[in-house]
Design an enzyme around this catalytic site. Structure first.
Site, PDB file in Angstrom:
ATOM      1  N   ASP A  39       0.867  -1.178   0.000  1.00  0.00           N
ATOM      2  CA  ASP A  39       0.000   0.000   0.000  1.00  0.00           C
ATOM      3  C   ASP A  39       0.904   1.229   0.000  1.00  0.00           C
ATOM      4  OD1 ASP A  39      -2.232   1.926   0.837  1.00  0.00           O
ATOM      5  OD2 ASP A  39      -3.285   0.011   0.979  1.00  0.00           O
ATOM      6  N   ASP A  66       3.823   1.963  -4.537  1.00  0.00           N
ATOM      7  CA  ASP A  66       3.065   2.890  -5.369  1.00  0.00           C
ATOM      8  C   ASP A  66       2.771   2.142  -6.661  1.00  0.00           C
ATOM      9  OD1 ASP A  66       2.233   4.778  -7.252  1.00  0.00           O
ATOM     10  OD2 ASP A  66       3.592   6.330  -6.544  1.00  0.00           O
ATOM     11  N   VAL A  67       1.506   1.821  -6.893  1.00  0.00           N
ATOM     12  CA  VAL A  67       1.157   0.931  -8.011  1.00  0.00           C
ATOM     13  C   VAL A  67       1.415   1.548  -9.373  1.00  0.00           C
ATOM     14  CG1 VAL A  67      -0.553  -0.327  -6.646  1.00  0.00           C
ATOM     15  CG2 VAL A  67      -1.281   1.648  -8.039  1.00  0.00           C
ATOM     16  N   TYR A 158     -13.147   8.087 -13.214  1.00  0.00           N
ATOM     17  CA  TYR A 158     -13.267   6.842 -12.450  1.00  0.00           C
ATOM     18  C   TYR A 158     -13.947   5.770 -13.286  1.00  0.00           C
ATOM     19  CZ  TYR A 158     -14.286   3.727  -8.515  1.00  0.00           C
ATOM     20  OH  TYR A 158     -14.354   2.634  -7.674  1.00  0.00           O
ATOM     21  N   THR A 193     -16.052   2.534   2.881  1.00  0.00           N
ATOM     22  CA  THR A 193     -14.601   2.425   2.978  1.00  0.00           C
ATOM     23  C   THR A 193     -14.026   3.804   3.274  1.00  0.00           C
ATOM     24  OG1 THR A 193     -14.123   2.926   0.647  1.00  0.00           O
ATOM     25  CG2 THR A 193     -14.652   0.626   1.201  1.00  0.00           C
TER      26      THR A 193
END
Length: 253
Positions: A39, A66-67, A158, A193
């Site tokens: 994460d 960091d993806v 998104y 969330t």
């Protein structure tokens, strides 16, 4: 505990909070041998790993990831040369950043959302799949969104990023089926969330979303995580390219 992932080596990207955290907890409860949590929320990730190590027999580690940075994916994977049996991609970005309509969407915001929600997914699969090919099996579960299935009034970037994630998941499922690698998607509806906290605290948005949900409530992270667990484990051995919608009925309308 029913040992649904007993002995499995599992990688959860975006596992420090929310749906990812719930998935990590279930994987440990269900007998995972090793769990790597990654994460960018290092505080929450470290605390979770320490808790799970103290409460389960799973060997749990945490590392920053960091993806959007390919080098960090390569580093995370290379530290585990034995590979992973399961990859759960649970990361994502949303919130105020994605709300404008097409004509009002900022270019930088567009690229940020696409880089995380779509490119990050691509990079994770790109670097984990070769290890799964070497071992002769694997299961990947991508957390997508119902906004990859429907056209929302807002959330332009998104929805676009989740549409890309949907197509990427389906394409990869076809490409790697012969390698005994199953790749499936979970499509959450409106869920409580950290990412949605501010949105769901807005009375107007909350009322609209509840009105769109036939079950008249929001999901809890564990309810989405149960779907991740099912698709990840051997109970779903003949399922690939599937779209498991967990949305309280939103997309039925």
């Amino acid at each position: 505990m029913s040992d649904r992932v007993k002995g499995k080596r599992i990688f959860v990207a975006g596992g420090a909070t929310g749906i990812g955290e719930a998935a990590c907890r279930l994987f440990c409860e269900e007998g995972a041998d090793q769990l790597l949590i990654t994460d960018i929320n290092d505080t929450a990730g470290t605390v979770l790993a320490e808790e799970l190590n103290s409460r389960s027999e799973t060997e749990v580690t945490y590392r920053h990831l960091d993806v959007t940075r390919e080098a960090e994916w390569i580093s995370a994977v290379s530290e585990h040369p034995s590979g992973f049996d399961i990859l759960a991609n649970c990361f994502g970005v949303g919130g105020p950043l994605v709300r404008p309509k097409v004509a009002d969407t900022d270019n930088d915001a567009w690229h940020t959302v696409m880089d995380i929600n779509a490119t990050g997914l691509f990079l994770g699969m790109k670097h984990v799949i070769p290890f799964m090919q070497s071992s002769g099996h694997g299961s990947i579960v991508n957390v997508v969104s119902i906004y990859g299935l429907i056209g929302p009034e807002f959330a332009t970037s998104y929805a676009a990023s989740k549409g890309a994630a949907r197509s990427l998941t389906r394409t990869a499922a076809v490409q790697y089926a012969k390698d005994n690698i199953r790749i499936n998607g979970v499509y959450p509806g409106f869920t409580n969330t950290p990412m949605t906290k501010d949105i769901h605290n807005d009375p107007a948005i909350r009322a609209v979303r509840l009105g769109q949900t036939p079950m008249e409530r929001f999901a809890e992270p564990v309810e989405i995580a149960q779907g991740i667990l099912f698709l990840a484990c051997d109970e779903a051995s003949f399922i690939t390219g599937a779209e498991l919608v967990i949305d309280g009925g939103v997309t039925v309308r």
